[in-house]
Scaffold this motif. Structure first.
Motif, PDB file in Angstrom:
ATOM      1  N   ALA A  49       0.848  -1.195   0.000  1.00 33.70           N
ATOM      2  CA  ALA A  49       0.000   0.000   0.000  1.00 33.70           C
ATOM      3  C   ALA A  49       0.876   1.235   0.000  1.00 33.70           C
ATOM      4  O   ALA A  49       0.583   2.230  -0.664  1.00 33.70           O
ATOM      5  CB  ALA A  49      -0.920  -0.006   1.222  1.00 33.70           C
ATOM      6  N   ARG A  52       2.634   1.268  -3.661  1.00 29.80           N
ATOM      7  CA  ARG A  52       1.767   1.535  -4.799  1.00 29.80           C
ATOM      8  C   ARG A  52       0.888   2.743  -4.558  1.00 29.80           C
ATOM      9  O   ARG A  52       0.118   3.139  -5.433  1.00 29.80           O
ATOM     10  CB  ARG A  52       0.872   0.325  -5.108  1.00 29.80           C
ATOM     11  N   GLY A  54      -1.802   3.290  -2.535  1.00 28.54           N
ATOM     12  CA  GLY A  54      -3.250   3.157  -2.345  1.00 28.54           C
ATOM     13  C   GLY A  54      -3.533   2.897  -0.884  1.00 28.54           C
ATOM     14  O   GLY A  54      -2.613   2.689  -0.100  1.00 28.54           O
ATOM     15  N   LEU A  55      -4.813   2.930  -0.518  1.00 23.57           N
ATOM     16  CA  LEU A  55      -5.153   2.646   0.877  1.00 23.57           C
ATOM     17  C   LEU A  55      -5.692   1.234   1.070  1.00 23.57           C
ATOM     18  O   LEU A  55      -5.824   0.777   2.190  1.00 23.57           O
ATOM     19  CB  LEU A  55      -6.194   3.660   1.379  1.00 23.57           C
ATOM     20  N   ASP A  56      -5.994   0.557  -0.045  1.00 26.68           N
ATOM     21  CA  ASP A  56      -6.643  -0.754   0.038  1.00 26.68           C
ATOM     22  C   ASP A  56      -5.913  -1.698   0.979  1.00 26.68           C
ATOM     23  O   ASP A  56      -6.508  -2.358   1.814  1.00 26.68           O
ATOM     24  CB  ASP A  56      -6.698  -1.403  -1.347  1.00 26.68           C
TER      25      ASP A  56
END
Lengths: 99, 520
Positions: A49, A52, A54-56
């Motif tokens: 995370a 990359r 993102g927060l996913d």
């Protein structure tokens, strides 16, 4: 530490956990090793995370923690009843069922 | 201020109602447990499961007729053809399986579940619970939660939802396996093995999922598919992630070399739970595996097809050959279920997604699972009826001469064995024909030849049971218990469906082929 290095660290933790499950005879320690493997996966998700952007992955880590907590409830109750019945948590004494 | 920028998520209540109803039924069951007097609980729980599953099924059919479909709940659940078919069959098999849970006529008014799961076997505590005629009616909400987990597992379009579904499906099953009334030591041991190995395999699933997340930058199956065509990282991450994810999923199906738990858990768990598990878990796991491998990893099929083909051959071989040596009927059916997992895998290997072809991979898999499901539910329900004074008789020698004691029951069981073996005019035959032709069209004729050879070997041990039942001297002290409708309904429905699917497969084949396309 770069995300890539964190992933290598997580892989090492995962392998230690997997070896623990396969070699330790105590059901509690084996279960502990499984939790270690889950946390290694969490570390991978959080570091990706970060890498990359993102927060996913971070959100997923919370889901995994909740699931792991539920798993502890079920797992400890099964290990407890086995211990009360046999006075031992060794996975070797549980051998009534054979191939 | 930042909070205002977050759009509120959309949630399609009507489309998701089947899952929500099953979950609500589980919660209602917990409330029944807390609020109802002990004498009414069991009956109330049975009413709750029947009503919720039927309501969920009605909503599902209504949605199907209104052609509702799409990616639901912010891109985490797909309501598409395979989801409709597999949710429908899960609800039917789940209800039939839970009906067998509620049988209380076979054992002097007691269910197959232990009166007090926390008591030590053989202790005063257990004896007191037995005299007080306590019952664990919690098994019904547990089974409903597990069913809801299965429904989420096979319909999930992102790996995180899939993981949560996998755990919601598995955790109640670990507990259910530990709760047998008779032979509790075996049951507890089975639960320990199932739990430790299951948690071990889900750790692999999770790590594989984390690596694929890193590879694709998202948990979405579609995003993984997109990342394969335009990668950000090298393929190493993809291959390791794919392999570890596959380990987690193939474990649940019971594919060699991740099959070790299957025989032990099938033998140790209470027989109705074994039936539920054998059908519903396999259905959900195969559905989810097919979705992941066809939707997310379809572009990478050249790298997983050969490995999967080898695993399919190993699974069929080990299941069929080890089943030959078994002396216990539940253990034999466990190995037979491993062999069936191998047959199913041949269609996944075929990966023939052409909707124009009459039997494509997913259609044939669903047909096979439905035919296998009806026969398996009925077979395990019959096992609960063959008893002596100590409970169920699972030694095959105890089944000798059953044909003379109860020709109807033995005849039904013999027919189910023929369906498992894949003899023509049974549902099992059409299922085998469908998965084999999907594998053949997918370009794996050698796999089909191997599969046919192993199904011939497998036919031998099914026929052996028939021979023992009809042509051996009757075993002493074994009787066929007088069961209530709770056991007979699944048996009769199972055998009627097997006959129907054998004689008139066209309708269901058309339905499954028409609804075999995954929504991306």
């Amino acid at each position: 530490m770069t995300p890539e290095n964190l992933v290598f660290l997580a892989a090492i933790i995962f392998v230690i956990g997997a070896i623990g499950v396969m070699t330790r005879r105590n059901a509690l320690v084996a279960f502990l090793s499984i939790e270690m493997m889950l946390n290694a996966a969490n570390l991978v998700m959080v570091s990706f995370a970060m890498g990359r952007g993102g927060l996913d992955g971070q959100v997923a880590a919370f889901f995994v923690m909740v699931v792991a907590a539920a798993e502890v409830v079920v797992g400890l109750s099964i290990i407890m009843i086995i211990f009360r019945t046999r006075r031992s948590t060794s996975v070797d004494t549980a051998s009534l069922l054979k191939l | 201020m930042a909070l205002l920028e977050i759009a509120s998520p959309t949630f399609e209540w009507l489309e998701l109602a089947p899952v929500l109803l099953v979950l609500a039924g589980g919660c209602l069951g917990v409330l029944v447990e807390a609020l109802f007097p002990r004498a009414w609980r069991f009956t109330a729980q049975v009413a709750v499961i029947e009503l919720t599953v039927l309501a969920a099924f009605v909503v599902l059919v209504a949605n199907y007729r209104a052609h509702r479909s799409g990616i639901l709940a912010m891109g985490s659940i797909a309501l598409d053809g395979p989801t409709y078919i597999m949710w429908g069959s899960l609800l039917i098999f789940g209800l039939l399986g839970m009906l067998v849970f509620s049988e209380r006529h076979l054992d002097n008014g007691a269910s197959v579940f232990t009166p007090a799961a926390s008591s030590i076997p053989g202790s005063v505590h257990e004896a007191e619970a037995l005299t007080a005629r306590l019952e664990h009616s919690e098994v019904f909400p547990l089974a409903l939660f597990s069913l809801a987990g299965m429904m989420v597992f096979l319909a999930a379009t992102d790996l995180l939802t899939m993981f949560v579904g996998l755990e919601v499906m598995s955790l109640p099953l670990y507990l259910l396996s530990a709760m047998a009334r008779r032979r509790r030591l075996l049951s507890q041991e089975a639960a320990l093995k199932y739990f430790l190995l299951g948690a071990f395999s889900s750790a692999f699933f999770l790590f594989g999922m984390a690596l694929l997340y890193g590879y694709a930058g998202s948990f979405d199956l579609k995003a993984i598919d997109a990342a394969i065509t335009s990668p950000y990282y090298g393929p190493g991450l993809l291959y390791v992630g794919l392999a570890m994810l596959a380990i987690g999923m193939l474990f649940k199906i019971g594919v060699v070399p991740f099959h070790n738990w299957v025989p032990d858990v099938y033998v140790g768990a209470p027989t109705p739970v074994t039936g539920f598990m054998a059908v519903c878990t396999k259905l959900a796991a195969v559905g989810a595996t097919a979705r992941v491998f066809f939707v997310a990893l379809g572009a990478e099929r050249w790298s997983w097809q050969p490995t999967m083909a080898v695993l399919a051959v190993l699974t069929m071989a080990l299941g069929a050959i080890l089943a030959l040596t078994q002396t216990d009927i539940k253990r034999m059916l466990a190995y037979s279920s491993i062999a069936h997992a191998g047959f199913l895998l041949t269609a996944i290997v075929g990966a023939n997604a052409d909707p124009g072809v009459q039997v494509n991979s997913m259609g044939s898999i669903m047909f096979y699972l439905i035919a296998y499901g009806f026969a398996t539910i009925a077979a395990f329900a019959i096992i609960t009826m063959v008893r002596n004074s100590a409970g169920e008789v699972t030694a095959i020698s105890g089944w000798a001469g059953l044909g003379r004691k109860s020709p109807i029951l033995a005849g039904i069981f013999a027919f189910l064995m023929l369906s498992f073996a894949g003899i023509p005019l049974t549902g099992g035959f059409i299922g085998k024909w469908a998965v084999f032709s999907a594998a053949w069209r997918g370009g794996f004729p050698w796999l089909v030849v191997a599969a046919i050879a192993f199904s011939l070997i497998a036919a031998y041990f099914y026929l052996r049971v028939i021979v023992v039942m009809f042509f051996a001297e009757p075993a002493q002290s074994v009787v066929v218990g007088r069961a209530s409708g709770m056991t007979w309904v699944p048996v009769v429905l199972g055998v009627v469906a097997s006959v129907y699917l054998g004689l008139f497969p066209g309708q269901l084949l058309d339905l499954v082929s028409a609804s075999s396309v995954f929504l991306r």
